[in-house]
Scaffold this active site. Structure first.
Site, PDB file in Angstrom:
ATOM      1  N   PHE A 143       0.832  -1.268   0.027  1.00 23.39           N
ATOM      2  CA  PHE A 143      -0.062   0.055   0.088  1.00 23.39           C
ATOM      3  C   PHE A 143       0.754   1.176  -0.094  1.00 23.39           C
ATOM      4  CE2 PHE A 143      -2.551  -3.196   2.026  1.00 23.39           C
ATOM      5  CZ  PHE A 143      -3.597  -3.136   0.986  1.00 23.39           C
ATOM      6  N   HIS A 192     -10.972  -5.220   0.925  1.00 24.09           N
ATOM      7  CA  HIS A 192     -10.146  -4.246   0.457  1.00 24.09           C
ATOM      8  C   HIS A 192     -10.483  -2.971   0.602  1.00 24.09           C
ATOM      9  CE1 HIS A 192      -6.689  -3.368  -2.074  1.00 24.09           C
ATOM     10  NE2 HIS A 192      -6.023  -4.525  -1.645  1.00 24.09           N
TER      11      HIS A 192
END
Length: 235
Positions: free
Chosen positions: A92, A201
């Site tokens: 991320f 997610h």
């Protein structure tokens, strides 16, 4: 052949020197030689380099690296703007100056909703240095092809990582974002203090299905504080 940092190599019993992980790594390195693969080769094991196992207090688990590139902005350093991969080896995270990908924008939106913290810097190295292992279930991806390396066998490798972390004595919070990450839930069982958080997610395709409003950051900090650990400074 590439190696993990020594502490991880010992914990995982030299995984890259035995099957099936040796073949997985060989296939990944062959893909690097054949074309564009993310993260950059030298950043493949960045998450392990930045967060040794004895420091792990939180595991944030995603699917696979960002598969796109981005223009990097000149931040006054004299460096000319250019184009680089978004993926930097920490799940991320992106390098300083890189435009935030949609998933990361959603993570920061939830951070603000959860703790009132506004963050614009997408480089999550500070999280990693505090003991947050930023890991994907699959460690590589072909440029422009999401989830393209799902069949290389990385999942077996990250299974061993999660199982080994579950056996460590310190309190560990596992944050499983998305269906692929949630498949590892059974590996988090332990006699030691553990927190397991599951949600959708943070990608735009699924964030509204349970990621928004999940409050992972405050929940993790509350767990750590309850077990005598310092809270993560998320901002």
């Amino acid at each position: 052949m590439m190696k993990l940092p020594e502490a991880w190599d010992l914990l995982l019993k030299q995984p890259l020197e035995r099957e099936p992980h040796r073949t997985t790594l060989a296939q990944a390195l062959a893909a690097y030689d054949a074309g564009a693969v993310y993260p950059p080769r030298e950043r493949l094991f960045a998450a392990f380099e930045m967060t040794p196992p004895e420091k792990v207090r939180v595991v944030i688990l995603g699917q696979d690296p960002y598969h796109e590139g981005s223009e990097i902005r000149d931040q006054g350093s004299g460096t000319a703007p250019g184009w680089i991969p978004q993926a930097n080896g920490l799940a991320f995270s992106v390098n300083p100056g890189v435009k935030l990908p949609p998933s990361l924008r959603n993570i920061f939106r939830e951070l603000e909703d959860d703790l009132g913290l506004v963050r614009t810097d997408g480089d999550l190295s500070d999280w990693a240095e505090q003991g947050v292992l930023l890991l994907n279930t699959v460690l590589t991806v072909a440029a422009g092809q999401a989830n393209s390396h799902r069949d290389l066998g990385w999942q077996a490798f990250t299974d061993e990582v999660i199982a080994a972390l579950s056996a460590l004595p310190q309190p560990v919070a596992f944050v499983l974002w998305g269906a692929q990450a949630q498949k590892k839930k059974a590996l988090t069982k332990s006699v030691h203090p553990r927190l397991v958080l599951e949600s959708a997610h943070p990608s735009p395709l699924s964030a509204y299905r349970g990621f928004f409003g999940s409050r992972p950051f405050s929940t993790v900090n509350r767990f750590l504080a309850e077990h005598g650990e310092a809270e993560i400074v998320w901002s």
